[in-house]
Design a protein around this motif. Structure first.
Motif, PDB file in Angstrom:
ATOM      1  N   THR A   1       3.927  -5.630  -4.254  1.00 30.03           N
ATOM      2  CA  THR A   1       3.084  -5.380  -3.078  1.00 30.03           C
ATOM      3  C   THR A   1       2.386  -6.648  -2.588  1.00 30.03           C
ATOM      4  OG1 THR A   1       1.296  -4.662  -4.561  1.00 30.03           O
ATOM      5  CG2 THR A   1       2.719  -2.957  -3.640  1.00 30.03           C
TER       6      THR A   1
ATOM      7  N   VAL B   1       1.540  -3.658   8.518  1.00 30.72           N
ATOM      8  CA  VAL B   1       2.484  -2.881   7.716  1.00 30.72           C
ATOM      9  C   VAL B   1       2.078  -1.413   7.801  1.00 30.72           C
ATOM     10  CG1 VAL B   1       3.539  -2.545   5.455  1.00 30.72           C
ATOM     11  CG2 VAL B   1       2.821  -4.833   6.157  1.00 30.72           C
TER      12      VAL B   1
ATOM     13  N   THR C   1       4.441   1.328   6.824  1.00 30.94           N
ATOM     14  CA  THR C   1       5.159   2.150   5.842  1.00 30.94           C
ATOM     15  C   THR C   1       5.741   1.245   4.768  1.00 30.94           C
ATOM     16  OG1 THR C   1       5.806   3.720   7.569  1.00 30.94           O
ATOM     17  CG2 THR C   1       6.994   3.858   5.488  1.00 30.94           C
ATOM     18  N   GLY C   2       5.562   1.647   3.519  1.00 32.09           N
ATOM     19  CA  GLY C   2       6.215   0.961   2.413  1.00 32.09           C
ATOM     20  C   GLY C   2       7.411   1.767   1.945  1.00 32.09           C
TER      21      GLY C   2
ATOM     22  N   VAL D   1       1.166   3.341   4.875  1.00 36.45           N
ATOM     23  CA  VAL D   1       0.245   2.276   4.481  1.00 36.45           C
ATOM     24  C   VAL D   1      -0.933   2.340   5.439  1.00 36.45           C
ATOM     25  CG1 VAL D   1      -0.067  -0.208   4.167  1.00 36.45           C
ATOM     26  CG2 VAL D   1       2.133   0.866   3.612  1.00 36.45           C
TER      27      VAL D   1
ATOM     28  N   LEU E   1      -0.884  -1.577   0.434  1.00 32.30           N
ATOM     29  CA  LEU E   1       0.457  -1.377  -0.122  1.00 32.30           C
ATOM     30  C   LEU E   1       0.384  -0.921  -1.581  1.00 32.30           C
ATOM     31  CD1 LEU E   1       2.544  -4.340   1.329  1.00 32.30           C
ATOM     32  CD2 LEU E   1       3.198  -1.924   1.400  1.00 32.30           C
TER      33      LEU E   1
ATOM     34  N   LEU F   1       9.759  -2.957  -3.746  1.00 30.12           N
ATOM     35  CA  LEU F   1       9.731  -2.825  -2.291  1.00 30.12           C
ATOM     36  C   LEU F   1      10.941  -3.555  -1.694  1.00 30.12           C
ATOM     37  CD1 LEU F   1       5.989  -3.381  -1.350  1.00 30.12           C
ATOM     38  CD2 LEU F   1       7.388  -1.552  -0.441  1.00 30.12           C
TER      39      LEU F   1
ATOM     40  N   PHE G   1      10.094  -2.583   4.262  1.00 30.75           N
ATOM     41  CA  PHE G   1       8.839  -2.018   4.767  1.00 30.75           C
ATOM     42  C   PHE G   1       8.902  -2.015   6.291  1.00 30.75           C
ATOM     43  CE2 PHE G   1       8.123  -6.497   3.634  1.00 30.75           C
ATOM     44  CZ  PHE G   1       7.700  -7.046   4.832  1.00 30.75           C
TER      45      PHE G   1
END
Length: 225
Positions: free
Chosen positions: A80, A92, A94-95, A113, A123, A164, A167
């Motif tokens: 993150t 940001v 959406t993760g 997020v 995150l 991740l 994103f």
């Protein structure tokens, strides 16, 4: 005469209604096409060649000065902190979390997020929600799927988990162009301007998908605690 007068009045009212509707429909220019949840796909089509997918992305960028949502897809998954550093000033929203296990299919977990000013912290909260979701899978699944979910939960519970692979950001064209050429970024797939997060259907290109967006193998051993 009274009947004729009544007809004339009704005709006049109908004309007023039509004109009002015409004006209302044209005040804001061309109407925005209606979208339903999951109607805007970001990511390659199933089986699509990676080179073909990437070659088409530049034309999807918004016009200069306009902002939109875009799926940032990475060459290798990040934790993150590193993902937030890569995103920089972009918001940001959406993760996309996925635990990479050799030759084991694991879940894609899409977490919102929220919060401002601390992208890494936001995150990380999303990572914790992904871990909770994996734990819920453990309680409802059996056999290999439960074992996979257990391994996912264990990894996602680690703050430094490099989980991740992608994103979603909200940014303008200049920032998206900068992200597209940043080290470690494979693809930036922009949605049409005006797209909302709820409109998105995300299918990110995964680091293991090197030639085509084909299903990954699922014949490897599941790591045990």
């Amino acid at each position: 005469m009274r009947a004729r007068t009544r007809i004339a009045v009704l005709a006049g009212l109908a004309l007023v209604v039509v004109l009002a509707a015409f004006v209302a429909g044209n005040e804001g220019g061309a109407p925005t096409p209606a979208r339903t949840a999951g109607s805007v796909r970001l990511g390659p089509d199933p089986g699509q060649a990676v080179a073909e997918y990437r070659a088409d992305l530049a034309r999807r960028l918004p016009a200069p000065g306009e902002e939109t949502l875009a799926l940032v897809q990475l060459a290798r998954p990040l934790d993150t902190t590193d993902a937030a550093a890569l995103a920089g000033p972009s918001e940001v929203v959406t993760g996309v979390f996925r635990v990479p296990l050799p030759r084991v299919q694991t879940a894609l977990r899409f977490e919102p997020v929220t919060g401002t000013g601390d992208a890494a912290g936001a995150l990380d909260v999303a990572r914790q929600r992904a871990a909770f979701a994996a734990g819920a899978d453990v309680s409802r699944l059996t056999g290999r799927p439960a074992a996979v979910a257990t391994a996912e939960q264990r990894a996602l519970d680690t703050p430094t988990c490099a989980c991740l692979p992608a994103f979603v950001v909200r940014a303008d064209r200049a920032r998206l162009e900068a992200l597209a050429v940043a080290p470690g970024v494979r693809a930036v797939d922009a949605a049409p301007v005006g797209t909302q997060v709820t409109d998105l259907a995300l299918a990110p290109l995964l680091p293991e998908q090197t030639t085509a967006a084909d299903p990954l193998p699922d014949d490897g051993p599941v790591p045990q605690a």
